[in-house]
Design a protein around this motif. Structure first.
Motif, PDB file in Angstrom:
ATOM      1  N   ALA A 207     -38.451  75.734  26.895  1.00  0.00           N
ATOM      2  CA  ALA A 207     -36.903  76.279  26.980  1.00  0.00           C
ATOM      3  C   ALA A 207     -36.105  76.110  25.861  1.00  0.00           C
ATOM      4  O   ALA A 207     -35.259  76.862  25.236  1.00  0.00           O
ATOM      5  N   VAL A 208     -35.947  74.791  25.392  1.00  0.00           N
ATOM      6  CA  VAL A 208     -35.104  74.244  24.446  1.00  0.00           C
ATOM      7  C   VAL A 208     -35.607  74.675  22.973  1.00  0.00           C
ATOM      8  O   VAL A 208     -34.936  75.238  22.373  1.00  0.00           O
ATOM      9  N   ARG A 209     -36.898  74.803  22.748  1.00  0.00           N
ATOM     10  CA  ARG A 209     -37.340  75.610  21.522  1.00  0.00           C
ATOM     11  C   ARG A 209     -36.897  76.813  21.609  1.00  0.00           C
ATOM     12  O   ARG A 209     -36.601  77.417  20.374  1.00  0.00           O
ATOM     13  N   ARG A 210     -37.219  77.564  22.499  1.00  0.00           N
ATOM     14  CA  ARG A 210     -36.897  79.107  22.670  1.00  0.00           C
ATOM     15  C   ARG A 210     -35.357  79.280  22.198  1.00  0.00           C
ATOM     16  O   ARG A 210     -34.901  80.100  21.649  1.00  0.00           O
ATOM     17  N   TYR A 211     -34.538  78.502  23.053  1.00  0.00           N
ATOM     18  CA  TYR A 211     -32.999  78.719  22.629  1.00  0.00           C
ATOM     19  C   TYR A 211     -32.829  78.439  21.292  1.00  0.00           C
ATOM     20  O   TYR A 211     -32.060  78.890  20.807  1.00  0.00           O
TER      21      TYR A 211
END
Length: 336
Positions: A207-211
């Motif tokens: 999730a952090v990488r996609r954000y």
């Protein structure tokens, strides 16, 4: 730069996950969760902060922060609340629940996790009165991620209050996570709890990488700094060798910027000066050593770049309010 700064921060703040609930909903229903500060003592001992997430296994619903952002969710979507806000998951926008979690410690003590909870209109049914039904309007996997905010966690402030991951053919891993989480929680096989915890952690990293990948070009914050060609290299250098006696002049020379240009660019993106960031990160690295090893305070001081135990102890107390030895004993006791 080969150093993986995001992974370093995730290790430093000691991310750990757990899945506690499978929720089903029928008719007009609303489930309200209190803030992370209220949940921490009940859910995950020995952590500073809890992030709650909801993965939609079937159907659709709404999730939102009262008085704040809300979003509609569909099967395969995940929503999380990085800042630990109280929030509501419901059949329609704008609904509220009772937010009463006083029953949870008794359920945990009885070893009934992961817990199945059914919402049927205004009624909330707990085991053994009900089991999650495949005929429900919506089925949701709810989990929690614990991590340290103190002494220093640059990641949380860089994330929004509500983070929505839409199901996508380009990132089918999220949908597979939801399906596997449901299967594991239903099967209750040996090792299932550990598998669900690791899966939750992987989902958060994803999730952090996609954000970060979709941040607008002019964004500020730690993740934006990580992505910047100059500031990202400086962060990597400091994380790779936190004990080195860095100067802004040396860092600027290594990345190809003047001292003043690097300082201004770093402050603009990360929000603090480079040497202030380094001092804060050294305290987080020290905190991890204090909690995860039996190293002496003197050894920890040397490892994070201090020539004397006394200087380290003064710096640590300025940041966390207690000397390192006393802080270690307090945290060890809280984790019992």
């Amino acid at each position: 730069m080969s150093h993986d700064t995001l992974s370093d921060v995730l290790r430093g703040v000691r991310l750990r996950g757990a899945v506690f609930f499978n929720i089903s909903g029928n008719s007009d229903w609303a489930a309200e969760a209190p803030s992370a500060k209220e949940l921490v003592p009940m859910l995950m001992r020995g952590v500073d902060h809890v992030i709650e997430y909801h993965a939609i296994a079937q159907g659709s619903c709404w999730a939102g922060i009262p008085g704040g952002p809300s979003v509609q969710l569909f099967a395969g979507d995940v929503v999380m609340f990085p800042h630990g806000d109280a929030h509501v998951v419901s059949s329609a926008p704008g609904m509220r629940g009772d937010g009463d979690f006083s029953w949870f410690p008794g359920v945990e003590a009885a070893g009934q996790l992961p817990l199945r909870v059914a919402y049927n209109g205004s009624n909330v049914l707990l085991p053994p009165a009900t089991q999650q039904s495949e005929d429900a309007d919506v089925n949701i996997v709810c989990g929690f991620l614990g991590l340290d905010l103190q002494p220093f966690n640059p990641l949380i402030d860089a994330l929004p209050r509500l983070l929505h991951l839409r199901a996508s053919e380009d990132d089918a891993w999220i949908a597979k996570f939801t399906q596997q989480a449901v299967a594991e929680s239903h099967a209750q096989r040996p090792g299932g709890e550990a598998m669900l915890a690791r899966m939750s952690e992987m989902m958060f990293v994803n999730a952090v990488r996609r954000y970060a990948d979709h941040l607008p070009a002019q964004s500020a914050g730690w993740l934006a700094g990580l992505r910047d060609r100059f500031v990202g290299r400086v962060l990597a250098l400091m994380h790779e060798q936190p004990s080195r006696e860095w100067t802004v002049d040396e860092l600027g020379r290594l990345v190809g910027l003047s001292r003043s240009a690097l300082h201004d660019r770093f402050v603009q993106l990360v929000g603090v000066a480079p040497m202030q960031y380094l001092a804060q990160w050294r305290m987080q690295a020290a905190a991890r050593m204090l909690l995860e090893t039996r190293a002496t305070v003197a050894a920890v001081a040397l490892d994070v770049g201090y020539d004397s135990e006394a200087a380290f102890a003064r710096a640590f107390k300025r940041v966390v309010g207690k000397p390192p030895g006393a802080w270690r004993r307090e945290r060890d006791g809280a984790a019992q």
